[in-house]
Design a protein around this motif. Structure first.
Motif, short mmCIF file in Angstrom:
data_model
loop_
_atom_site.label_atom_id
_atom_site.label_comp_id
_atom_site.label_asym_id
_atom_site.label_seq_id
_atom_site.Cartn_x
_atom_site.Cartn_y
_atom_site.Cartn_z
N VAL A 654 -62.63 35.71 19.41
CA VAL A 654 -64.06 35.86 19.63
C VAL A 654 -64.32 37.01 20.61
O VAL A 654 -65.12 37.92 20.35
N SER A 655 -63.66 36.98 21.74
CA SER A 655 -63.85 38.02 22.76
C SER A 655 -62.90 39.19 22.58
O SER A 655 -63.07 40.22 23.25
N ARG A 656 -61.89 39.08 21.71
CA ARG A 656 -60.83 40.06 21.50
C ARG A 656 -60.03 40.32 22.76
O ARG A 656 -59.40 41.34 22.93
N ARG A 657 -60.03 39.32 23.66
CA ARG A 657 -59.27 39.45 24.90
C ARG A 657 -57.91 38.79 24.71
O ARG A 657 -57.78 37.74 24.08
N CYS A 658 -56.91 39.44 25.30
CA CYS A 658 -55.53 38.91 25.26
C CYS A 658 -55.02 38.80 26.68
O CYS A 658 -55.03 39.80 27.43
N THR A 659 -54.59 37.62 27.05
CA THR A 659 -54.07 37.35 28.39
C THR A 659 -52.56 37.16 28.28
O THR A 659 -52.09 36.36 27.47
N LEU A 660 -51.81 37.93 29.11
CA LEU A 660 -50.36 37.90 29.01
C LEU A 660 -49.74 37.67 30.38
O LEU A 660 -50.27 38.10 31.42
N THR A 661 -48.59 37.04 30.38
CA THR A 661 -47.76 36.88 31.57
C THR A 661 -46.31 36.79 31.13
O THR A 661 -46.02 36.39 30.00
N ARG A 662 -45.42 37.17 32.01
CA ARG A 662 -43.99 37.18 31.64
C ARG A 662 -43.12 36.75 32.80
O ARG A 662 -43.49 36.91 33.98
N ALA A 663 -41.93 36.23 32.45
CA ALA A 663 -40.92 35.82 33.43
C ALA A 663 -39.61 36.54 33.09
O ALA A 663 -38.82 36.06 32.28
N GLY A 664 -39.43 37.73 33.67
CA GLY A 664 -38.19 38.48 33.48
C GLY A 664 -37.98 39.01 32.08
O GLY A 664 -36.84 39.34 31.72
N HIS A 665 -39.00 39.09 31.27
CA HIS A 665 -38.85 39.45 29.85
C HIS A 665 -39.26 40.90 29.62
O HIS A 665 -40.07 41.45 30.37
N PRO A 666 -38.70 41.53 28.56
CA PRO A 666 -39.10 42.92 28.25
C PRO A 666 -40.60 43.02 27.97
O PRO A 666 -41.23 42.08 27.49
N LEU A 667 -41.13 44.22 28.23
CA LEU A 667 -42.58 44.44 28.06
C LEU A 667 -42.97 44.37 26.59
O LEU A 667 -42.25 44.89 25.72
N PRO A 668 -44.15 43.78 26.30
CA PRO A 668 -44.63 43.79 24.91
C PRO A 668 -45.22 45.16 24.57
O PRO A 668 -45.62 45.93 25.44
N ALA A 669 -45.28 45.44 23.28
CA ALA A 669 -45.87 46.69 22.81
C ALA A 669 -47.15 46.37 22.06
O ALA A 669 -47.25 45.37 21.35
N VAL A 670 -48.12 47.27 22.20
CA VAL A 670 -49.39 47.17 21.48
C VAL A 670 -49.54 48.42 20.62
O VAL A 670 -49.49 49.54 21.14
N VAL A 671 -49.71 48.20 19.33
CA VAL A 671 -49.90 49.30 18.39
C VAL A 671 -51.37 49.31 18.00
O VAL A 671 -51.86 48.37 17.36
N ALA A 672 -52.06 50.39 18.40
CA ALA A 672 -53.50 50.51 18.09
C ALA A 672 -53.69 50.81 16.61
O ALA A 672 -52.76 51.25 15.92
#
Length: 895
Positions: A654-672
């Motif tokens: 609905v808001s197109r918002r994405c909330t992320l958090t990580r614990a020692g994990h590789p960074l996520p990638a976002v492909v526009a």
């Protein structure tokens, strides 16, 4: 002996039970039982034997001279014991018989146990001579242990006698008496007599070498002084010359060889024949070195160093000054030394190459690669499917199903089976016999092996015509179990397999069998862990419309790890995307992964924020690491050490918002949508289980059609590539607009993963969708009871616009109850929202952090029934907390 030992226990009727097909393993000694099985496979009838006869059987004169004095001495020592001495050749034909009383000899004649008769196991069944030939060692057979009924009155002990230089069994020495006169001392006597004959053969060779040296000197090559005895050659050059000269002396037909030495010099090796004064024949190998100052003659004795050391002298060249090293011997006898060295080299290479991987098929292929062409011209490995699948092998019976797993050949000769074909050997073949007996089988002359032809006479006739002439089959046995069979054939090599080759084949088979069994056990554990892990990973697609998902999980070739992923629908049409990695491999890692995944589902059911989910996971891993909750007593705590990483993302369509958090994990990638790739600048928290540090979140807005790519470190990092290089390659692969998630997964794995990944890989690609204004209705209302009717009217009107009139009554009732509770118990403004997703979602939010509690109202209570009614009318309901308060939500299935 007062009581014959074969009358004790179950031996009385073991022979009859064996012939009837019953199991007698515990009642019969292993060598005897193996012999019985061979006799049965050969078609022998225990009630009637046909013994071939040859009148002119004889041993080599050299062997006769060595054995004569030993046999005479043995006969004198047994004169009063009523024991007969038999000497047979290497094929089992009896050459000589000494001693024994009249009664014993008459009874032996009656059963054709006499000179000129064939007493091999194929003709006479289990006996001291024939069985000793096949077992290649000392054998005792007493009474009912004989396969043939006519031989059961006797007891015999046989021992093979080997030529100490060729290693071949040249004869068999046997002591035979009546069964009730058997004495354990017979074993010691026959062993000592066989060794004495072998010692006399060694002494004869020493005398011959001295005579050959004298003949060499008499040919005009008198020894003379030499300063260093090496003819000016270096130590390495001299070692090379001696090795090649030894091979030339051992060769049955070659007389000339050429060797390249250091400095570009060429040495020509020539074998010459010498004859001693009394007729001893031998050979000398001379080396003519071109480009050097001297000529060297090398001769080499036959025996291996452990039996007879080379006799070395120095002598001048025949055609000029200088010196040479002379080692005298007779043609062919150096063959054992050459073969012994080559066999040791082959065994060393087998130990290095076989079992390099924990893969059953590859281990079988490595065995075939090692032996062809150095030992055999053609090798085939057959295993049951159970071994290939890592299961325990079943006992082998007649026509047991096998599969051709490995095949290697130096030529394209005809063959009966190819890799992958099913194989079932008939009972008379050497393969079936070796599987049944658990022992290797040698068929030196395949044209005489009728049991081999029985597998497929027409096809095998063509195989024979193509040059295949000799065979050794070895059962692959490890830890008491038979895992399969390997067959070694000779085609291009004219030399047939012989006894020493059989020993080498058994050693190779034994080493390979241990490697196959290790690979089988690993395969079983790997399959078990993989099955456990796959059962714990998501199955099918989750019911949500927020994202279009594609995923891949690839276990490591070496061992299954603890990588995992999940797609979890949340309230409010949101979705949680999770990827995690448990440190380690095997069942422990897979089980831990299952626990963490279950915990994440439970935390998501509580609608906890992402950072709170990781906080609870961190606490859980810490408790597991301390051993809390493990159903294992008295286990060291370090054996349960756990480490894990995790990336948790929540997307709201609905808001197109994405909330992320990580614990020692590789960074996520976002492909526009335009194909640009960014790695989210997400704060790094510590791996799970360390505790003490809060987890931070990052929030970003994703355009519709963006792809969120989550993965584990096995995708971008390994021992040959650092993580920065892997991330750049990943960025390049992802930079393609408009690609579907499935296509993205395929492209990423093809570009970044090797054929045999060393670590587990989990990959999750999610393309975002948006729940547009046409599917969302929202009203901000004051906290005033007078607006309840207005809220009901708004809900009814919106459902009519969506064509959901049949849900109007229920939804109006639910919205009214939730809105009324918010006015009564909460503070601040109230928001009412309807979402038309895969279900109809009704949400009421307020500023209070207190959640309503479902309870069953008693008959006298005036309240408490509203929330119970809501729970009955909807499919799901719950509460989630926000920074501003809480949201009460319900879901109803669409018509």
């Amino acid at each position: 002996m007062s009581v014959a030992w074969d009358d004790i226990g179950g031996l009385v009727d073991a022979h009859e039970r064996f012939l009837a097909g019953a199991r007698v393993d515990s009642d019969v000694r292993d060598p005897v039982l193996a012999s019985w099985k061979r006799c049965r496979s050969a078609g022998l009838d225990p009630d009637r034997l046909y013994i071939p006869y040859e009148p002119d059987v004889a041993l080599d004169e050299r062997f006769t001279l060595a054995a004569g004095p030993v046999l005479d001495k043995l006969a004198d020592s047994l004169a009063d014991l009523g024991t007969a001495i038999a000497l047979c050749d290497g094929q089992g034909w009896m050459v000589q018989r000494l001693g024994g009383g009249r009664n014993l000899l008459e009874r032996l004649d009656a059963v054709s146990f006499a000179p000129g008769f064939d007493v091999s196991e194929e003709a006479a069944g289990t006996n001291g001579i024939g069985t000793a030939l096949i077992e290649r060692g000392l054998v005792q057979v007493v009474g009912r242990e004989h396969f043939a009924d006519c031989l059961q009155p006797f007891a015999c002990v046989g021992a093979p006698v080997r030529d100490p230089f060729s290693g071949r069994i040249e004869a068999v020495l046997d002591l035979t008496c009546l069964r009730d006169q058997s004495d354990p001392v017979m074993i010691r006597l026959v062993r000592e007599a066989a060794r004495a004959i072998e010692a006399r053969l060694r002494d004869q060779a020493t005398e011959r070498e001295r005579a050959l040296l004298a003949a060499y000197r008499g040919a005009g090559r008198e020894p003379g002084p030499d300063q260093d005895g090496s003819a000016g050659l270096g130590r390495i050059d001299l070692a090379v010359l001696r090795e090649r000269a030894e091979a030339l002396l051992a060769s049955p037909d070659r007389t000339l060889d050429e060797v390249t030495l250091a400095g570009g010099r060429i040495a020509t090796l020539l074998r010459r024949t010498v004859v001693g004064a009394t007729g001893e024949s031998g050979a000398v190998v001379e080396a003519r070195v071109l480009g050097g100052p001297r000529t060297v003659a090398l001769t080499r004795p036959a025996p291996p160093p452990t039996l007879l050391a080379p006799h070395a002298v120095t002598a001048p060249a025949a055609d000029g000054p200088g010196g040479r090293v002379v080692l005298v011997g007779e043609p062919g006898v150096g063959r054992l030394a050459v073969l012994a060295r080559r066999r040791l080299e082959l065994l060393h290479e087998a130990g290095v190459r076989i079992g390099a991987t924990l893969d059953v098929t590859r281990t079988a292929e490595e065995l075939a690669e090692v032996v062809v062409p150095r030992f055999a011209d053609f090798a085939a490995v057959d295993l049951p499917d159970a071994v290939l699948n890592g299961e325990e092998p079943e006992p082998f019976g007649p026509d047991a199903p096998l599969r051709r797993v490995a095949l290697r050949s130096r030529n394209d000769e005809p063959r009966l089976y190819h890799v992958g074909d099913g194989v079932s050997y008939v009972a008379t073949t050497p393969q079936a016999r070796s599987l049944e007996s658990g022992r290797a089988v040698l068929e030196p002359v395949l044209s005489e092996a009728g049991g081999w032809f029985a597998q497929d006479p027409v096809r095998l006739e063509r195989v024979l015509a193509a040059g295949t002439h000799s065979l050794i089959t070895v059962p692959l046995r490890a830890r008491g179990a038979t895992l399969g069979v390997v067959s070694f054939y000779r085609c291009a090599n004219p030399e047939p397999f012989e006894g020493d080759d059989l020993s080498l084949a058994q050693e190779l088979g034994g080493r390979a069998a241990m490697c196959v069994d290790n690979a089988r056990r690993f395969t079983r554990e790997h399959n078990t862990a993989l099955a456990l892990q796959r059962s714990l990973l998501p199955r099918g697609r989750s019911e949500q419309r927020a994202v279009e998902v594609a995923y891949r999980y690839l276990p490591a070739q070496a061992a299954v790890g603890g990588d995992w992923f999940d797609v979890i629908p949340l309230s409010g049409a949101r979705v949680a995307l999770v990827v995690g990695d448990v440190v380690g491999h095997g069942l422990h890692a897979a089980a831990t992964m299952g626990r963490l995944r279950t915990a994440v589902h439970n935390f998501c059911a509580l609608d906890l924020p992402p950072d709170d989910v990781l906080t609870h996971l961190d606490d859980l891993v810490g408790r597991l690491d301390r051993g809390e909750g493990w159903a294992v007593e008295n286990a060291p705590s370090e054996s349960w050490s756990i480490g894990a990483t995790c990336l948790f993302a929540v997307y709201d369509p609905v808001s197109r918002r994405c909330t992320l958090t990580r614990a020692g994990h590789p960074l996520p990638a976002v492909v526009a949508p335009d194909g640009s790739v960014d790695f989210v600048d997400l704060p790094s928290g510590p791996p799970l289980g360390l505790g003490g540090m809060p987890f931070e979140t990052a929030e970003l807005e994703l355009a519709e059609g963006s792809q969120l790519v989550l993965y584990t470190d096995g995708l971008v990092e390994d021992r040959h590539r650092d993580i920065d290089t892997g991330l750049e390659r990943l960025r390049a692969v992802l930079a393609h607009p408009g690609r579907a998630p499935e296509d993205t997964c395929e492209a990423v794995l093809d570009a970044l993963l090797p054929a045999r990944p060393g670590d587990d890989v989990a990959l999750l690609v999610a393309r975002t969708h948006v729940l547009g204004p046409d599917r969302v209705a929202q009203w901000d209302l004051p906290s005033d009871p007078s607006v309840v009717s207005r809220a009901r009217a708004a809900v009814t009107g919106q459902l009519a616009a969506w064509g959901l009139d049949e849900l109007a009554f229920t939804t109006e009732l639910v919205a009214s109850e939730l809105f009324t509770n918010a006015i009564r118990y909460a503070t601040g403004p109230v928001q009412l929202r309807l979402l038309r997703d895969r279900a109809l979602i009704c949400e009421v939010s307020d500023g209070s952090g207190t959640s309503p509690r479902l309870r069953r109202a008693r008959s006298e209570d005036e309240g408490g029934r509203g929330l119970f009614l809501v729970a009955q009318l909807t499919e799901r309901w719950g509460t989630r907390y926000t920074p501003q308060g809480k949201v009460i939500w319900t879901e109803q299935p669409l018509p």
